[in-house]
Design an enzyme around this catalytic site. Structure first.
Site, mmCIF file in Angstrom:
data_model
loop_
_atom_site.group_PDB
_atom_site.id
_atom_site.type_symbol
_atom_site.label_atom_id
_atom_site.label_comp_id
_atom_site.label_asym_id
_atom_site.label_seq_id
_atom_site.Cartn_x
_atom_site.Cartn_y
_atom_site.Cartn_z
ATOM 1 C CE LYS A 145 59.962 104.033 -3.576
ATOM 2 N NZ LYS A 145 59.648 105.127 -2.680
ATOM 3 C CE LYS A 195 52.280 103.106 -4.416
ATOM 4 N NZ LYS A 195 52.390 104.228 -3.597
ATOM 5 C CE LYS A 222 54.405 110.915 -7.373
ATOM 6 N NZ LYS A 222 54.918 111.653 -6.219
#
Ligand code: ADP
Ligand code: TRP
Length: 322
Positions: free
Chosen positions: A111, A190, A193
């Site tokens: 992230k 992958k 969201k």
């Protein structure tokens, strides 16, 4: 009966990766296990700082689960923040969690690498997740492959606590379904969201078709053979098509003749039909939000009872009772 627990973030529209990675397994275990399913709004706060998005996302996620077949009378179904005990347990567990363990977590590192602003919540995310799991003495945790490392963190913390303070927590096992290990997104990464590459479960027909048509494929000409194992369209078709259909598609890939455009149209129709009933049900549920809130409040009462038992034991073990 085994206690099976898993949670999902209400941080955006639920997608078919969530469905095959976790929701479907949970729903199919309803009759044969002591099932705990919850919506992790506290985890979502690490990335969603928008009041409206978080609160409507939570109700939507509840409607999604119920529309897809979860029966609240056959499980414990609640919203994470309705059981505040989890925050106290998180703190206790943090004091036993080495920094290095969290620094190694791929999910955090990915992230940050993608430019998502790192905050303490994002870093401490796996500790809250461990608290979720350990608070309910969960035995099995079905998740997608991407969450496996978080499960290992939860296991490490449980073992560490038990060794230091005496047997307190069940050490949980992950369950990762084979076909669903990682559902690829439109771009082959992958489906997530946070990567904007999803096929949401409940899109209307027009938008669903548009998403499916946007699946990235290579530029091999129709008549040439293609490698089914390296094609995200093929992987997605496999989740929805019958065995006979997949045998046919496999032959087209290996022998030549697979036209991506036609296969995308097939995939669109398969997804549309697969979720048709659930889509109608979701609309009905969202039109009755009082019912949704009532279901979640009942679930929180049940969950909280179990949570308080564990927390009392923890307080006693660590010396917070005097
Ligand atoms: P997202 O990555 O879209 O934010 P979450 O992290 O909220 O999804 O994941 C919720 C559940 O769905 C987890 O159990 C996760 O492992 C599973 N899951 C999410 N994306 C996928 C995927 N692409 N393939 C398989 N399982 C997935
Ligand atoms: N981190 C999980 C995810 O993003 C969601 C989650 C939070 C969870 N707490 C959990 C999953 C406890 C299983 C058990 O997918």
């Amino acid at each position: 009966m085994k206690r099976i627990l898993s949670g999902i973030q209400p941080s955006g529209q639920l997608h078919i990766g969530n469905y095959f990675g976790m929701m479907k397994t949970m729903i199919s275990n309803m009759e044969t296990s002591d099932l705990y399913v919850f919506i992790v709004d506290l985890h979502a706060l690490t990335s969603v700082h928008d009041r409206e998005r978080l609160s409507t996302g939570t109700l939507e996620a509840a409607a999604d689960f119920l529309a897809l077949g979860l029966d609240p009378d056959k499980c414990t179904f609640w919203v994470q923040s309705d059981v505040p005990e989890v925050c106290e347990l998180t703190w206790v567990l943090s004091t036993l969690t080495p920094m290095g363990l969290l620094e190694r977590c791929h999910s955090y590192k990915d992230k940050v690498a993608k430019g998502i602003a790192a905050n303490h919540g994002l870093f401490a995310y796996p500790v809250l997740m461990a608290a979720d799991i350990l608070l309910y003495q969960s035995e099995i945790v079905p998740v997608g492959k991407d969450q496996k490392q978080h499960l290992e963190v939860a296991r490490d913390i449980a073992v560490k606590f038990n060794n230091r303070f005496g047997e307190t927590f069940v050490v949980p096992e992950p369950f990762i379904g084979e076909t669903s290990a990682i559902v690829p997104g439109l771009d082959g990464q992958k489906m997530s969201k946070s990567y904007g590459n999803t096929i949401p479960i409940f899109l209307d027909d027009k938008h669903l078709r548009k998403r499916v048509m946007a699946i990235q494929t290579d530029s091999t000409p129709v008549e040439e053979p293609k490698d089914p194992d390296n094609c995200n369209l093929y992987a997605l078709l496999k989740l929805f098509a019958s065995k006979e259909k997949m045998d046919e598609v496999h032959d087209l890939y290996t022998g030549g003749g697979a036209a991506y455009g036609y296969l995308k149209q097939d995939l669109y129709e398969l997804i549309r039909d697969y979720f048709a009933g659930a889509r109608t049900k979701k609309k009905e549920l969202l039109a009755n939000q009082d019912y949704l809130r009532e279901v979640l409040a009942g679930g929180a009462d049940k969950a909280r009872e179990k949570a308080m038992q564990t927390l009392e034991l923890v307080r006693d073990r660590v010396g917070l009772k005097y």
